[in-house]
Design an enzyme around this catalytic site. Structure first.
Site, PDB file in Angstrom:
ATOM      1  N   ASP A  74      17.128  18.283 -14.254  1.00 48.66           N
ATOM      2  CA  ASP A  74      16.385  17.832 -13.073  1.00 48.66           C
ATOM      3  C   ASP A  74      17.094  18.265 -11.803  1.00 48.66           C
ATOM      4  OD1 ASP A  74      14.642  16.499 -11.403  1.00 48.66           O
ATOM      5  OD2 ASP A  74      15.398  14.502 -11.861  1.00 48.66           O
ATOM      6  N   ASP A  83      19.031  18.772  -4.716  1.00 51.14           N
ATOM      7  CA  ASP A  83      19.859  17.571  -4.776  1.00 51.14           C
ATOM      8  C   ASP A  83      19.777  16.948  -6.162  1.00 51.14           C
ATOM      9  OD1 ASP A  83      17.129  16.896  -4.110  1.00 51.14           O
ATOM     10  OD2 ASP A  83      17.794  14.841  -3.734  1.00 51.14           O
ATOM     11  N   GLU A 108       9.342  20.081 -11.646  1.00 50.53           N
ATOM     12  CA  GLU A 108       9.938  18.878 -12.222  1.00 50.53           C
ATOM     13  C   GLU A 108       9.877  18.920 -13.754  1.00 50.53           C
ATOM     14  OE1 GLU A 108      11.568  16.480 -10.938  1.00 50.53           O
ATOM     15  OE2 GLU A 108      11.159  16.663  -8.792  1.00 50.53           O
ATOM     16  N   HIS A 146      13.805  20.851  -5.799  1.00 46.62           N
ATOM     17  CA  HIS A 146      14.899  20.221  -5.050  1.00 46.62           C
ATOM     18  C   HIS A 146      16.242  20.588  -5.658  1.00 46.62           C
ATOM     19  CE1 HIS A 146      15.623  16.977  -8.085  1.00 46.62           C
ATOM     20  NE2 HIS A 146      14.325  17.080  -8.293  1.00 46.62           N
ATOM     21  N   HIS A 177      18.877  12.600 -15.413  1.00 50.77           N
ATOM     22  CA  HIS A 177      19.620  11.490 -14.814  1.00 50.77           C
ATOM     23  C   HIS A 177      20.628  10.858 -15.775  1.00 50.77           C
ATOM     24  CE1 HIS A 177      16.658  10.523 -11.275  1.00 50.77           C
ATOM     25  NE2 HIS A 177      16.768  11.824 -11.513  1.00 50.77           N
ATOM     26  N   GLU A 199      15.084  14.986  -2.630  1.00 55.37           N
ATOM     27  CA  GLU A 199      13.980  14.466  -3.425  1.00 55.37           C
ATOM     28  C   GLU A 199      14.417  13.230  -4.195  1.00 55.37           C
ATOM     29  OE1 GLU A 199      11.358  13.796  -6.882  1.00 55.37           O
ATOM     30  OE2 GLU A 199      13.495  14.281  -6.894  1.00 55.37           O
ATOM     31  N   GLU A 200      15.699  13.193  -4.556  1.00 57.51           N
ATOM     32  CA  GLU A 200      16.209  12.059  -5.313  1.00 57.51           C
ATOM     33  C   GLU A 200      16.443  10.834  -4.430  1.00 57.51           C
ATOM     34  OE1 GLU A 200      16.061  12.083  -8.315  1.00 57.51           O
ATOM     35  OE2 GLU A 200      16.450  14.058  -9.146  1.00 57.51           O
TER      36      GLU A 200
END
Length: 377
Positions: free
Chosen positions: A105, A76, A164, A74, A349, A135-136
């Site tokens: 990530d 995003d 991931e 992903h 994150h 995905e987030e």
């Protein structure tokens, strides 16, 4: 074709802000890189706010008939947050680490996968990139719609590697061979608003909702399995519409999540959740949303390809784990065997998210071995 530098490509992806749901320029960067490597790139945007619009990409490089190995990821990212020492979306290298939102990530893993395929002399088989911009978030218009696109064209990979960040202490120490399911739920206790000095003229929903919370918190879901830890139900929020000290609220709310193993399905847990709540308070409103079901990939060729590549490049034996959060593997398992493997996840994150340059370069070599082995090279 020419070789791709994974760190340079990761930096270019990071330097495009792509807070979920993502679309547009960040996909342009990846599109250009893959098209230059002989991939046919398909892009489509679906949905409306709040869960969309979301852009997705399916890029395919097909030669003579042979195995089909896919890479999923992903573009995003979560919002940057406050406290960065520089621009979160201006990639930079500090003390041997690539810094920026998405470095961990998972833009660096996507870049590593592109660099890996740039080094492969593919004479047969199919390589594909299955990349979403959501995905987030809730993934409403993300990977499930990529699966629809593939099914409509009768395209089915033989195996999929998801990039991931699964490693814990060092690159290669953990591979995810399955994931727990995730069920979000919201409870609303209904009452009648009134003055605290006249409780007989009101109906306070707080005590009833507290009893519901207590009943759900004491549920014993299971003891886990050989492959999964025990399922757990956690409350994350409690509240009322007002904080006034002299007002009985008209409603009270609670929010929670269940992370569950493959002893359960989401629908079974919804029934248990609802029945338990209503046994305490029949008027309690229950809303739910299943983010994904639990899954476990059976041992097989994909396990062997990933673990062998890690042994060769890192010199360690990885742990095969189902711990942690969810990934889009929860959707992709409907197509074929799925394994998640990527960078150490300590900074994902977080403010100051980063990845070691040496890890990104090693990850590209690991991915190259996996892709080459999957194609039978």
């Amino acid at each position: 074709m020419s070789s791709i530098d994974p760190v340079d490509l990761a930096a270019r992806l990071i330097s495009v802000s792509s807070v979920t749901p993502a679309r547009g320029e960040v996909f342009d960067v990846l599109d250009e890189a893959l098209a230059g490597l002989g991939f046919t790139v398909h892009r489509f945007t679906l949905g409306e706010a709040p869960d969309g619009p979301t852009e997705n990409m399916v890029a395919i490089r097909e030669r003579r008939p042979g195995p089909h190995i896919g890479f999923a990821g992903h573009l995003d990212v979560v919002p940057a947050g406050e406290g960065w020492t520089g621009d979160a979306f201006a990639a930079r290298i500090e003390d041997g680490r690539l810094v920026g939102r998405g470095a961990n990530d998972m833009k660096s893993a996507i870049a590593a996968a592109v660099a890996a395929v740039s080094e492969i002399d593919q004479q047969s088989g199919t390589l594909s990139f299955l990349i979403t911009g959501d995905e987030e978030g809730y993934a409403t218009y993300g990977t499930p719609r990529i699966i629809d696109w593939l099914n409509e064209r009768s395209i089915r990979p033989d195996m999929i590697l998801v990039g991931e960040p699964t490693s814990e202490t060092r690159l290669g120490d953990t591979v995810k061979i399955g994931r727990r399911g995730s069920l979000n739920f919201w409870l609303t206790g209904k009452g009648v608003q009134g003055h605290v000095a006249y409780p007989h003229k009101a109906d306070n929903p707080v005590p009833r909702l507290a009893k519901v919370v207590a009943a759900l918190s004491t549920l014993h879901l299971d003891d886990g399995t050989d492959a999964f830890p025990p399922s757990n139900l956690e409350f994350v929020a409690l509240g009322t519409p007002t904080a006034a000290s002299n007002l009985i609220p008209g409603e009270a709310t609670a929010q929670g999540n269940i992370r569950f193993n493959n002893l359960h399905t989401g629908d079974e847990l919804i029934r248990l959740l609802t029945d338990t709540a209503h046994s305490v308070d029949p008027t309690c409103e229950v809303r739910t949303r299943i983010s994904g079901e639990a899954f476990l990939t059976p041992a097989g060729k994909l396990y062997d390809l990933v673990t062998d590549a890690i042994r060769s490049e890192c010199g360690i034996e990885p742990e095969l784990s189902t711990g942690g959060g969810t990934s889009d593997g929860r959707f992709l398992i409907k197509l074929c065997p799925v394994v998640d493997f990527g960078l150490p996840n300590a900074t994902m994150h977080k403010v100051g998210e980063s990845a070691a340059v040496s890890d990104i370069e090693t990850l590209a070599r690991i991915y190259r071995r996996v892709f080459a082995g999957g194609l039978g090279l």
